[in-house]
Scaffold this active site. Structure first.
Site: not given
Ligand SMILES: C[S@@+](CC[C@H](N)C(=O)[O-])C[C@H]1O[C@@H](n2cnc3c(N)ncnc32)[C@H](O)[C@@H]1O
Lengths: 186, 278
Positions: A129, A37, A10
């Protein structure tokens, strides 16, 4: 034996992946599926890494068959899942932990498809995540590598994965790339 | 002796649950992409608080109330008006000029969900002066979703993104011309759905019901496995007139389809195809 690699990243992803993917030789024999992401379409990741990498880098269409030596970036706005026959399914299901694509969704489906032959890698990120998915990989007998939170751009995501997976190994980005290269030397 | 590996218990249970659903209620998810159906079933099991899929199957068989609830987990109702604005822009600029040449038009929107795609089409056709001569068939398998679609009512907080998409799609007017607001919701103009027929239709089990010039089926077939995708594309092929158009979702493709040869890429990057066989 490793049959496939999944990577989640991310905040700080581009820098971290730039330390890993360009080091892979063109004939790297494993497929690599990556969730990053990104805020919105188009992500540009595919173009960016195609230019830097010897391995093929693609953004897959739905039902594409996974091929060796290819890096697959999840398309922005879609979850990327691996089917039991090693083809790709995309889905526009709700975001998971505010993310679509979601690392957990990729990791869990890949754990089902590849079982103990899967290597999961959790890189920098400022959320949680990936930790649930890493646990699924561990439960299926696969391996987990985690970027060292001490040197990661954002420590939260690696830290969360380490907290959840007892067998996860902490490595620097360089060592992660070395590990991937080591998988193919014999 | 059988040398096939034994499937995991969970996979056996999922298979049995899907059989039960198909036999008892005729909702057939047996050929949906397995990884994503599994994920959604796991979600349903957790949230409906069943300890196993077998327990869920028992409840499903003996309690009719369960099927609607399960359907809401199994079908994904994520949509937007003018989703992927560049798709609608390409339709407007490249497909509509062809559609204009027909005295009357039929359009099939398969898997219309809550109707966002339907209203997008209706608005675009109205702006292009074609709505009067068009019939739109909007179909889905989820009855609750079809009810929302018929009502044309959306939460106000979605309007900003709808408006942005409409502009990016080449909208000729203001989206605000097409809805009224009341009680925190936007109610789309009845005029937009005078020419729309909403109906229950499954791409898995139902047949073709009309001949049309355009089929838009977006982000539905990603939930199917390849054989089921072939069935659906077969229906579209049968339904389309010669030189009719098929629009898919931005990451969907006919490349892997048995019917690939029956279509040519019309706007490649927007996944708009044209029927090319005789
Ligand atoms: C993600 S939504 C797509 C909505 C819209 N087309 C879009 O792209 O924004 C998928 C829809 O397909 C419907 N669907 C699922 N299986 C179907 C089937 N067998 N036949 C028709 N529709 C189906 C679901 O109920 C849901 O409304």
């Amino acid at each position: 034996m490793t049959a496939a690699v999944v990577i989640g990243a991310s905040a700080g992803a581009v820098q971290a992946l730039s330390d890993i993917l360009p080091r892979l030789p063109a004939e790297f024999p494993l497929p690599i599926l990556v969730v990053v992401h990104v805020p919105s379409a188009p992500s540009g990741l595919t173009q960016l890494f195609s230019a830097k990498c010897a391995v093929a880098v693609v953004e897959p269409d739905d039902k594409e068959q996974i091929r060796p030596g290819t890096v697959y970036f999840a398309p922005p706005g879609y979850h990327l899942l691996v089917e039991p026959d090693a083809s790709i399914s995309l889905s526009s299901d709700e975001p998971v932990l505010f993310s679509r694509p979601s690392i957990d969704v990729l990791f869990e489906s890949a754990a089902d498809a590849f079982g103990a032959e899967l290597l999961g890698i959790v890189l920098t990120g400022a959320n949680e995540d990936g930790s649930r998915g890493a646990l699924a990989i561990e439960a299926a007998g696969g391996q987990i590598l985690v970027e060292d939170p001490a040197t990661a751009y954002a420590a939260a995501m690696p830290t969360a994965a380490l907290a959840r997976c007892a067998t996860a190994r902490t490595l620097s980005l360089d060592a992660i790339a070395d590990h991937l290269l080591g998988l193919v030397e014999r | 002796m059988n040398t096939e590996p034994t499937p995991a218990v969970e996979d056996i249970e999922i298979q049995l649950l899907l059989e039960a659903l198909a036999l008892r209620y005729h909702y057939d998810f047996r050929h949906y992409a397995r990884a994503s159906i599994k994920r959604r079933l796991r979600q349903a099991r957790e949230q409906l608080e069943f300890s196993t899929f077998s327990a869920m199957q028992d409840a499903l068989l003996h309690n009719e109330g369960m099927v609607g609830r399960l359907l809401d987990y199994l079908t994904v109702q994520v949509s937007e008006m003018f989703r992927d604005p560049s798709y609608f822009k390409a339709l407007r600029e490249k497909v509509i000029p062809h559609l204009r040449t027909y005295p009357s038009l039929k359009i099939w929107i398969a898997g219309c969900s809550h109707g966002e795609e339907v209203y997008s089409f209706a608005i675009m056709l109205l702006e292009e002066g074609l709505l009067d001569r068009t019939m739109i068939y909007a179909t889905d398998i989820n009855p609750a979703a079809l009810d929302v679609a018929k009502s044309g009512v959306y939460p106000l907080d979605r309007i900003a993104s709808f408006t942005r998409n409409h502009q990016q799609a080449g909208g000729r007017t203001s989206l605000a011309d097409y809805y009224a607001t009341a009680y925190g919701r936007a109610v789309f103009d009845k005029k937009l759905r005078e020419k729309v027929v909403f109906s229950d239709h499954s791409l898995v089990s139902d047949e073709v019901f009309t001949e049309c010039q355009l089929v838009s089926c977006r982000n539905v077939m990603i939930y199917f496995d390849r054989p089921l995708q072939d069935r659906a594309v077969g229906l579209f092929r049968e339904s389309l007139t010669r030189r009719g158009f098929l629009g898919l979702g931005s990451k969907e493709t006919l490349r892997f389809s048995d019917h690939a040869d029956a279509f040519t890429e019309f706007v490649r990057e927007e996944k708009i195809y044209q029927r090319s066989d005789a």
